[in-house]
Design a protein around this motif. Structure first.
Motif, PDB file in Angstrom:
ATOM      1  N   ASP A  11       0.822  -1.219   0.000  1.00  0.00           N
ATOM      2  CA  ASP A  11       0.000   0.000   0.000  1.00  0.00           C
ATOM      3  C   ASP A  11       0.852   1.265   0.000  1.00  0.00           C
ATOM      4  N   GLN A  12       1.904   1.266   0.812  1.00  0.00           N
ATOM      5  CA  GLN A  12       2.626   2.517   1.028  1.00  0.00           C
ATOM      6  C   GLN A  12       3.455   2.943  -0.179  1.00  0.00           C
ATOM      7  N   GLU A  16       2.055   9.653   2.440  1.00  0.00           N
ATOM      8  CA  GLU A  16       0.669   9.450   2.847  1.00  0.00           C
ATOM      9  C   GLU A  16       0.086   8.322   1.999  1.00  0.00           C
ATOM     10  N   PHE A  17      -0.671   7.441   2.627  1.00  0.00           N
ATOM     11  CA  PHE A  17      -1.231   6.324   1.878  1.00  0.00           C
ATOM     12  C   PHE A  17      -2.443   5.764   2.623  1.00  0.00           C
ATOM     13  N   PHE A  18      -3.244   4.981   1.912  1.00  0.00           N
ATOM     14  CA  PHE A  18      -4.376   4.305   2.536  1.00  0.00           C
ATOM     15  C   PHE A  18      -3.931   2.915   2.947  1.00  0.00           C
ATOM     16  N   ASP A  19      -3.938   2.651   4.244  1.00  0.00           N
ATOM     17  CA  ASP A  19      -3.540   1.357   4.777  1.00  0.00           C
ATOM     18  C   ASP A  19      -4.756   0.427   4.760  1.00  0.00           C
ATOM     19  N   GLN A  52      -7.664   3.046   6.953  1.00  0.00           N
ATOM     20  CA  GLN A  52      -7.589   4.487   7.208  1.00  0.00           C
ATOM     21  C   GLN A  52      -6.445   5.102   6.413  1.00  0.00           C
ATOM     22  N   GLU A  53      -6.561   6.392   6.175  1.00  0.00           N
ATOM     23  CA  GLU A  53      -5.436   7.136   5.630  1.00  0.00           C
ATOM     24  C   GLU A  53      -4.339   7.211   6.688  1.00  0.00           C
ATOM     25  N   SER A  54      -3.112   6.976   6.260  1.00  0.00           N
ATOM     26  CA  SER A  54      -1.983   6.936   7.189  1.00  0.00           C
ATOM     27  C   SER A  54      -0.857   7.825   6.692  1.00  0.00           C
ATOM     28  N   THR A 109      -2.256   7.427  12.103  1.00  0.00           N
ATOM     29  CA  THR A 109      -3.517   7.899  11.558  1.00  0.00           C
ATOM     30  C   THR A 109      -3.892   9.158  12.332  1.00  0.00           C
TER      31      THR A 109
END
Length: 252
Positions: A16-17, A159-162, A167-169, A192
């Motif tokens: 994801d990241q 910034e990424f969606f985990d 959640q956005e992280s 988060t």
């Protein structure tokens, strides 16, 4: 020695990241434009590079030290080709009983080899999987002084969606450089809006261009090109990347 703490990070979070890391994909597609070539990627991770290459119908094999990361990547790859492409193995000591036309190590993965002894072991294994016309490609960043001397305070880097946290992280990074051993200790803090939920550290070896040149030549490689970016511009003192195109030195 390889920085194994890197694999404390769940493969889904790792995948994801790095949603943003796409600038090298077209470069690799161009390098591998001959669809008859057999390709081996070392340190294949969760399949960030392998997936777009296999979509191009390239003859791709990957090697990855983490069994968990292998399984994660192969789950996605099976949906494309109904077979696995990434095998579990250590790039310092592997034997696939096959020669490849192209072998590559992408996006700083070589920097997890924390000493020259392990780098030489890896290069020796690579040579045993090359034929006289094979090419080796290595993509690593240049350890500039400004990066190494960066303040130890945490810096927002991603910034990424985990998908696990749903959640956005945000990842905050702090660095500590061991000048004697030329090793960067990296700390990533995951947050988060509500909480800090993960923190881990890993090490990366800083390989300078003169060091890489020396080791490659000493290990009987011929450096065909040294590029400073994915546009294949020649390396210079302002370059942020060192991308090597090598062959075996068949003259010795």
């Amino acid at each position: 020695m390889i920085s194994k703490s890197y694999y404390d990070l769940p493969p889904q979070t790792y995948h994801d990241q790095f949603w943003w890391k796409k600038d090298d994909i077209e470069f690799w597609k161009k390098i591998f434009s001959n669809q008859q070539s057999t390709i081996l990627e070392l340190a294949a991770g969760t399949g960030r590079i392998s997936i777009p290459l296999i979509r191009e119908n390239l003859d791709y094999t990957g090697l990855e030290i983490s069994e968990e990361y292998c399984n994660f990547a192969n789950t996605d790859l099976k949906e494309l080709t109904n077979k696995t492409h990434i095998v579990q193995g250590d790039m310092r000591n592997f034997n696939l009983n096959k020669k490849f036309d192209i072998i590559f190590i992408g996006f700083n993965s070589l920097l997890h080899l924390l000493n020259e002894k392990d780098l030489i072991k890896t290069l020796n294994c690579i040579q045993s999987h090359m034929n006289k016309k094979s090419k080796l490609y290595i993509d690593i960043f240049v350890p500039h002084t400004l990066f190494l001397s960066r303040p130890k305070s945490k810096m927002k880097i991603c910034e990424f969606f985990d998908s696990i946290e749903k959640q956005e992280s945000i990842i905050y990074e702090s660095l500590k450089y061991d000048d004697e051993n030329e090793i960067m200790n990296v700390n990533w803090l995951y947050k988060t809006k509500e909480k800090e939920y993960n923190q881990f550290t890993f090490d990366m070896k800083m390989y300078y261009p003169d060091t890489m040149n020396r080791i490659l030549i000493d290990q009987n490689f011929k450096i065909l090109n040294l590029w400073g970016n994915y546009n294949q511009n020649s390396f210079n003192e302002e370059s942020h990347l060192q991308i090597y195109e090598c062959s075996l030195n068949n003259d010795t």
